[in-house]
Design a protein around this motif. Structure first.
Motif, PDB file in Angstrom:
ATOM      1  N   PHE A 198       3.892  -1.009  -7.398  1.00  0.00           N
ATOM      2  CA  PHE A 198       2.492  -1.801  -7.279  1.00  0.00           C
ATOM      3  C   PHE A 198       1.785  -1.176  -5.933  1.00  0.00           C
ATOM      4  CE2 PHE A 198       6.205  -4.078  -9.514  1.00  0.00           C
ATOM      5  CZ  PHE A 198       5.579  -4.555 -10.456  1.00  0.00           C
ATOM      6  N   LEU A 199       0.666  -0.808  -6.345  1.00  0.00           N
ATOM      7  CA  LEU A 199      -0.318  -0.379  -5.067  1.00  0.00           C
ATOM      8  C   LEU A 199      -1.208  -1.686  -5.088  1.00  0.00           C
ATOM      9  CD1 LEU A 199      -1.347   3.194  -4.701  1.00  0.00           C
ATOM     10  CD2 LEU A 199      -3.072   1.262  -4.532  1.00  0.00           C
ATOM     11  N   VAL A 200      -1.124  -2.177  -3.979  1.00  0.00           N
ATOM     12  CA  VAL A 200      -1.824  -3.483  -3.667  1.00  0.00           C
ATOM     13  C   VAL A 200      -3.098  -3.143  -2.723  1.00  0.00           C
ATOM     14  CG1 VAL A 200      -1.770  -5.864  -2.933  1.00  0.00           C
ATOM     15  CG2 VAL A 200       0.296  -4.740  -4.034  1.00  0.00           C
ATOM     16  N   LYS A 201      -4.188  -3.321  -3.296  1.00  0.00           N
ATOM     17  CA  LYS A 201      -5.481  -3.085  -2.368  1.00  0.00           C
ATOM     18  C   LYS A 201      -5.715  -4.268  -1.435  1.00  0.00           C
ATOM     19  CE  LYS A 201      -6.699   1.046  -4.283  1.00  0.00           C
ATOM     20  NZ  LYS A 201      -7.027   2.054  -3.367  1.00  0.00           N
ATOM     21  N   VAL A 202      -4.866  -4.525  -0.406  1.00  0.00           N
ATOM     22  CA  VAL A 202      -4.992  -5.815   0.512  1.00  0.00           C
ATOM     23  C   VAL A 202      -6.357  -5.721   1.263  1.00  0.00           C
ATOM     24  CG1 VAL A 202      -2.484  -5.762   0.824  1.00  0.00           C
ATOM     25  CG2 VAL A 202      -3.916  -4.559   2.368  1.00  0.00           C
ATOM     26  N   HIS A 203      -7.071  -4.574   1.188  1.00  0.00           N
ATOM     27  CA  HIS A 203      -8.632  -4.540   1.958  1.00  0.00           C
ATOM     28  C   HIS A 203      -9.319  -3.477   1.194  1.00  0.00           C
ATOM     29  CE1 HIS A 203     -11.500  -4.642   5.201  1.00  0.00           C
ATOM     30  NE2 HIS A 203     -10.838  -5.585   5.788  1.00  0.00           N
ATOM     31  N   SER A 204     -10.419  -3.734   0.785  1.00  0.00           N
ATOM     32  CA  SER A 204     -11.245  -2.910   0.227  1.00  0.00           C
ATOM     33  C   SER A 204     -12.338  -1.884   0.888  1.00  0.00           C
ATOM     34  CB  SER A 204     -12.042  -3.490  -0.960  1.00  0.00           C
ATOM     35  OG  SER A 204     -13.072  -4.291  -0.267  1.00  0.00           O
ATOM     36  N   ARG A 205     -12.261  -2.118   2.284  1.00  0.00           N
ATOM     37  CA  ARG A 205     -13.155  -1.320   2.951  1.00  0.00           C
ATOM     38  C   ARG A 205     -12.211  -0.248   3.914  1.00  0.00           C
ATOM     39  NH1 ARG A 205     -15.501  -3.633  -0.505  1.00  0.00           N
ATOM     40  NH2 ARG A 205     -17.501  -4.621  -0.204  1.00  0.00           N
ATOM     41  N   CYS A 206     -12.877   0.711   4.619  1.00  0.00           N
ATOM     42  CA  CYS A 206     -12.317   1.437   5.594  1.00  0.00           C
ATOM     43  C   CYS A 206     -12.931   1.981   6.691  1.00  0.00           C
ATOM     44  CB  CYS A 206     -11.870   2.945   4.561  1.00  0.00           C
ATOM     45  SG  CYS A 206     -10.912   4.064   5.592  1.00  0.00           S
TER      46      CYS A 206
ATOM     47  N   ILE B  44       4.575 -10.393  -9.617  1.00  0.00           N
ATOM     48  CA  ILE B  44       5.471  -9.329  -9.262  1.00  0.00           C
ATOM     49  C   ILE B  44       6.768  -9.646  -9.614  1.00  0.00           C
ATOM     50  CG2 ILE B  44       6.485  -7.561  -7.773  1.00  0.00           C
ATOM     51  CD1 ILE B  44       3.742  -7.369  -6.617  1.00  0.00           C
ATOM     52  N   ALA B  45       7.195 -10.931  -9.133  1.00  0.00           N
ATOM     53  CA  ALA B  45       8.510 -11.769  -9.409  1.00  0.00           C
ATOM     54  C   ALA B  45       8.773 -11.644 -10.925  1.00  0.00           C
ATOM     55  CB  ALA B  45       8.419 -12.847  -8.639  1.00  0.00           C
ATOM     56  N   GLU B  46       7.674 -12.318 -11.596  1.00  0.00           N
ATOM     57  CA  GLU B  46       7.861 -12.555 -12.946  1.00  0.00           C
ATOM     58  C   GLU B  46       8.272 -11.365 -13.752  1.00  0.00           C
ATOM     59  OE1 GLU B  46       4.876 -14.826 -15.869  1.00  0.00           O
ATOM     60  OE2 GLU B  46       4.003 -12.935 -14.879  1.00  0.00           O
TER      61      GLU B  46
ATOM     62  N   VAL C  45      11.736  -3.062  -6.566  1.00  0.00           N
ATOM     63  CA  VAL C  45      10.410  -2.716  -6.942  1.00  0.00           C
ATOM     64  C   VAL C  45       9.720  -1.915  -5.472  1.00  0.00           C
ATOM     65  CG1 VAL C  45      10.008  -4.643  -8.740  1.00  0.00           C
ATOM     66  CG2 VAL C  45       9.768  -5.122  -6.079  1.00  0.00           C
ATOM     67  N   ARG C  46       8.937  -1.186  -5.909  1.00  0.00           N
ATOM     68  CA  ARG C  46       8.188  -0.585  -4.499  1.00  0.00           C
ATOM     69  C   ARG C  46       6.982  -1.179  -4.442  1.00  0.00           C
ATOM     70  NH1 ARG C  46       5.768   4.708  -2.685  1.00  0.00           N
ATOM     71  NH2 ARG C  46       6.490   5.025  -0.748  1.00  0.00           N
ATOM     72  N   VAL C  47       6.584  -1.751  -3.562  1.00  0.00           N
ATOM     73  CA  VAL C  47       5.038  -2.307  -3.112  1.00  0.00           C
ATOM     74  C   VAL C  47       4.242  -1.679  -2.130  1.00  0.00           C
ATOM     75  CG1 VAL C  47       3.785  -4.396  -2.620  1.00  0.00           C
ATOM     76  CG2 VAL C  47       5.839  -4.776  -3.820  1.00  0.00           C
ATOM     77  N   ILE C  48       3.222  -0.973  -2.415  1.00  0.00           N
ATOM     78  CA  ILE C  48       2.452  -0.085  -1.582  1.00  0.00           C
ATOM     79  C   ILE C  48       1.327  -0.876  -0.973  1.00  0.00           C
ATOM     80  CG2 ILE C  48       1.520   1.959  -1.032  1.00  0.00           C
ATOM     81  CD1 ILE C  48       3.146   2.679  -3.932  1.00  0.00           C
ATOM     82  N   LEU C  49       1.093  -1.123   0.474  1.00  0.00           N
ATOM     83  CA  LEU C  49       0.221  -1.894   0.934  1.00  0.00           C
ATOM     84  C   LEU C  49      -1.039  -0.640   1.145  1.00  0.00           C
ATOM     85  CD1 LEU C  49       2.197  -3.923   3.455  1.00  0.00           C
ATOM     86  CD2 LEU C  49       1.376  -4.546   1.353  1.00  0.00           C
ATOM     87  N   HIS C  50      -2.318  -0.963   0.472  1.00  0.00           N
ATOM     88  CA  HIS C  50      -3.066   0.234   0.367  1.00  0.00           C
ATOM     89  C   HIS C  50      -4.447  -0.337   0.612  1.00  0.00           C
ATOM     90  CE1 HIS C  50      -4.660   4.093  -1.378  1.00  0.00           C
ATOM     91  NE2 HIS C  50      -3.385   4.438  -1.167  1.00  0.00           N
ATOM     92  N   GLY C  51      -5.569   0.535   0.598  1.00  0.00           N
ATOM     93  CA  GLY C  51      -6.929  -0.042   0.636  1.00  0.00           C
ATOM     94  C   GLY C  51      -7.923   0.969   0.001  1.00  0.00           C
TER      95      GLY C  51
ATOM     96  N   VAL D 171       8.915  -2.142   0.712  1.00  0.00           N
ATOM     97  CA  VAL D 171       7.513  -2.181   1.263  1.00  0.00           C
ATOM     98  C   VAL D 171       7.019  -0.988   1.783  1.00  0.00           C
ATOM     99  CG1 VAL D 171       6.091  -3.803   2.093  1.00  0.00           C
ATOM    100  CG2 VAL D 171       7.814  -4.497   0.917  1.00  0.00           C
ATOM    101  N   ALA D 172       5.820  -0.435   1.527  1.00  0.00           N
ATOM    102  CA  ALA D 172       5.233   0.896   2.246  1.00  0.00           C
ATOM    103  C   ALA D 172       3.969   0.503   2.395  1.00  0.00           C
ATOM    104  CB  ALA D 172       5.533   1.978   1.255  1.00  0.00           C
ATOM    105  N   LEU D 173       3.588   1.213   3.582  1.00  0.00           N
ATOM    106  CA  LEU D 173       2.126   1.062   4.065  1.00  0.00           C
ATOM    107  C   LEU D 173       1.438   2.523   4.095  1.00  0.00           C
ATOM    108  CD1 LEU D 173       0.050  -0.814   5.616  1.00  0.00           C
ATOM    109  CD2 LEU D 173       0.970  -0.068   7.787  1.00  0.00           C
ATOM    110  N   GLN D 174       0.513   2.681   3.468  1.00  0.00           N
ATOM    111  CA  GLN D 174      -0.177   4.227   3.686  1.00  0.00           C
ATOM    112  C   GLN D 174      -1.474   3.935   4.337  1.00  0.00           C
ATOM    113  OE1 GLN D 174       1.072   7.118   2.527  1.00  0.00           O
ATOM    114  NE2 GLN D 174      -0.572   7.789   3.686  1.00  0.00           N
TER     115      GLN D 174
END
Length: 414
Positions: free
Chosen positions: A14-22, A58-60, A70-76, A106-109
């Motif tokens: 699950f690649l999660v866009k926690v922030h949409s700017r850079c 995700i839990a569901e 599960v692998r959750v990637i914190l992304h932007g 949990v990973a952070l790119q």
């Protein structure tokens, strides 16, 4: 789109866009510099309400499909712009919501420019692995990876990597992500990356397709600039035996040549198990599809209304889980298909009424054929298989049809 012949495979990433700017303005960025303009209307950051709904979804999904992990990637954008407080609350809520039998990786790119001791303490406390983008020496990296004012980012990234390389922080480091630039010196680039002693390297081809080709990729099968670059790095890596870091592309090609299965849709045609969630909670397809046309990754689904199983039923997921059946006729008939797998799905796109959408070979087809052929010849020399001339179009047949528990130059593991 291919029809389903079996139930869809549940999502595991699950690649999660926690922030949409850079805070950078990379020239090749597929989010801000491609055909898609959806980022303009996205909330800058994911709200606590959306984050809370997402972890429940995700839990569901994990509970319904009895997922062991599960692998959750914190992304932007750049995920560190979301702030340490938000990231901490999100990761803790995720682990609290998951079934007891489901482990969360949990990973952070990150682009590395905001990575400091405070962030590292957070990642230690919350068990978050860190991947950093670095394209090579300063002149190479700063050519594309600059901030909005035009300043290069290499010095800041190098400082972050110095922190990650310390013994107390090294367990957090998952590796470097590098975009291949065929105009650069491949061995100088590789040596620079090795100077940081990364645990792994992920070499990626720039996103592009038949309508908007990658830099230097022209419609001439005799020209293979990306393969020429990769071949030199591969030879250096392979000759160094177990002293080199893991290079996922190289390991994957060798595994596939030796009869293994692909765990990736980038090479080998493995089924996609990835879902992408935007800051507003939208459930989308691979965000790499943004390079094809505006809205290519959008589904109309949202964590606020829909479970992840609704996304599993989307035709775009079916296309990316179809494997060989979803390839064009030319790819299905090619002897390299067991290794190439048709290449990365976004790389096959061609626009227009006669473009056939994604029903094409990869725009990188000549490069993939040359690179796979070279790896096949190199690896075949190490195994007692019948002598056979292996060319770029014969690489996956005959002598390479052998299984082995391992190979020189790479270590396998979780």
């Amino acid at each position: 789109m291919p029809e389903r012949s079996r139930p869809p495979l549940p999502f595991r990433e699950f690649l999660v866009k926690v922030h949409s700017r850079c805070n950078l303005a990379c020239r090749y960025c597929y989010v801000y510099e491609s055909q898609d303009r959806g980022w303009r209307t996205q909330p800058v950051g994911m709200t606590p309400a959306t984050a809370g709904r997402l972890v429940l979804r995700i839990a569901e999904h994990a509970r319904h499909h009895a997922l062991r992990s599960v692998r959750v990637i914190l992304h932007g954008g750049e995920p560190l712009l979301a702030g340490g407080g938000f990231l901490t609350r999100f990761v803790r809520a995720l682990r609290a919501a998951l079934p007891a039998a489901t482990r969360a990786e949990v990973a952070l790119q990150t682009n590395g420019t905001l990575l400091d001791e405070t962030v590292l303490r957070l990642c230690h406390a919350e068990d978050i692995r860190i991947g950093v983008s670095l394209d090579g020496p300063p002149a190479v990296h700063d050519r594309h990876r600059r901030d909005p004012a035009g300043r290069g980012s290499h010095a800041r990234v190098a400082a972050a990597l110095g922190l990650l390389a310390r013994p107390e922080h090294r367990p957090l480091w998952s590796g470097l992500l590098t975009t291949v630039d065929p105009t650069t010196d491949p061995l100088a680039t590789y040596d620079h990356l090795l100077a940081y002693d990364p645990p792994a390297l992920t070499l990626i081809l720039p996103l592009g397709n038949w309508t908007v080709p990658p830099p230097g990729r022209v419609p001439d099968p005799a020209r293979t600039p990306y393969a020429d670059w990769l071949v030199q790095v591969f030879d250096r890596w392979y000759a160094s035996a177990g002293r080199a870091p893991r290079v996922t592309l190289f390991e994957s090609v060798i595994d596939l040549l030796l009869g293994g299965a692909s765990g990736s849709e980038v090479i080998g045609g493995g089924p996609s198990r990835l879902a992408v969630i935007d800051t507003d909670g939208s459930l989308t397809l691979s965000d790499h599809l943004k390079t094809t046309y505006d809205g290519a990754d959008r589904t109309g689904l949202s964590v606020h209304r829909d479970p992840f199983d609704a996304l599993l039923r989307h035709p775009g997921v079916a296309a990316r889980q179809a494997g060989r059946a979803g390839l064009c006729a030319g790819c299905r008939a090619c002897p390299l298909v067991a290794v190439c797998g048709g290449g990365h799905y976004p790389h096959r796109y061609r626009a227009g009424s006669d473009g056939a959408g994604h029903d094409n070979p990869s725009v990188y087809c000549p490069d993939l054929a040359r690179f796979i052929g070279h790896v096949a010849r190199t690896v075949a020399a190490d195994f007692p298989v019948p002598a056979k001339a292996v060319t770029g179009t014969e690489a996956a047949t005959g002598a390479m049809a052998v299984r082995t528990p391992g190979h020189r130059g790479a270590e396998h593991g979780g």
